[in-house]
Design a protein around this motif. Structure first.
Motif, PDB file in Angstrom:
ATOM      1  N   ARG A  47       0.840  -1.190   0.000  1.00 52.78           N
ATOM      2  CA  ARG A  47       0.000   0.000   0.000  1.00 52.78           C
ATOM      3  C   ARG A  47       0.886   1.255   0.000  1.00 52.78           C
ATOM      4  O   ARG A  47       0.664   2.211   0.729  1.00 52.78           O
ATOM      5  N   PHE A  48       1.887   1.193  -0.869  1.00 46.10           N
ATOM      6  CA  PHE A  48       2.924   2.212  -1.014  1.00 46.10           C
ATOM      7  C   PHE A  48       2.405   3.337  -1.904  1.00 46.10           C
ATOM      8  O   PHE A  48       2.214   3.155  -3.096  1.00 46.10           O
ATOM      9  N   ARG A  49       2.168   4.485  -1.307  1.00 51.96           N
ATOM     10  CA  ARG A  49       1.592   5.624  -2.023  1.00 51.96           C
ATOM     11  C   ARG A  49       2.661   6.573  -2.553  1.00 51.96           C
ATOM     12  O   ARG A  49       2.379   7.708  -2.853  1.00 51.96           O
ATOM     13  N   ALA A  63      -2.052   9.618   4.622  1.00 51.23           N
ATOM     14  CA  ALA A  63      -2.860   9.252   3.456  1.00 51.23           C
ATOM     15  C   ALA A  63      -4.293   9.761   3.609  1.00 51.23           C
ATOM     16  O   ALA A  63      -4.879   9.685   4.682  1.00 51.23           O
ATOM     17  N   SER A  64      -4.816  10.267   2.515  1.00 48.37           N
ATOM     18  CA  SER A  64      -6.227  10.665   2.515  1.00 48.37           C
ATOM     19  C   SER A  64      -7.094   9.512   2.036  1.00 48.37           C
ATOM     20  O   SER A  64      -8.303   9.530   2.216  1.00 48.37           O
ATOM     21  N   GLY A  65      -6.461   8.530   1.413  1.00 51.79           N
ATOM     22  CA  GLY A  65      -7.190   7.346   0.971  1.00 51.79           C
ATOM     23  C   GLY A  65      -7.376   7.254  -0.523  1.00 51.79           C
ATOM     24  O   GLY A  65      -7.696   6.184  -1.040  1.00 51.79           O
ATOM     25  N   ASP A  66      -7.171   8.348  -1.239  1.00 53.40           N
ATOM     26  CA  ASP A  66      -7.402   8.299  -2.679  1.00 53.40           C
ATOM     27  C   ASP A  66      -6.105   8.353  -3.496  1.00 53.40           C
ATOM     28  O   ASP A  66      -6.142   8.375  -4.712  1.00 53.40           O
TER      29      ASP A  66
END
Length: 97
Positions: A47-49, A63-66
């Protein structure tokens, strides 16, 4: 508390984040685990953004989730504007929460 710094080598911002996070963590008797992400599959599994991604007990507090998962440099909103790493004050606030 478990702290992880996920990064990929082509992004220079992870070194700034590592320096800030190590300094704060060290002052609190904590260590930071570093994890190199090298493939898109690893990025999705972790889940590497983007680089750098900071995880606190497995969660990404920034993270904001999007945000998409992938091998890219990440941009953080800081008090001084967009930057490649959270500000020291932001990291301290996350660890205090």
């Amino acid at each position: 508390m478990k702290l992880e710094l996920l990064y990929f080598d082509d992004c220079p911002n992870w070194k700034i984040a590592a320096e800030r996070l190590d300094g704060i963590a060290g002052g609190r008797g904590l260590t930071v685990e570093r994890r190199l992400v090298t493939t898109l599959e690893e990025a999705e599994a972790a889940r590497f953004r983007g680089s750098p991604t900071i995880l606190v007990d497995g969660e990404d507090p920034f993270a904001s989730g999007d945000e998409p998962f992938g091998l890219a440099c990440r941009v953080y909103q800081t008090p001084d504007g967009p930057a490649g790493s959270p500000a020291t004050e932001q990291l301290e606030a996350v660890l205090d929460a």
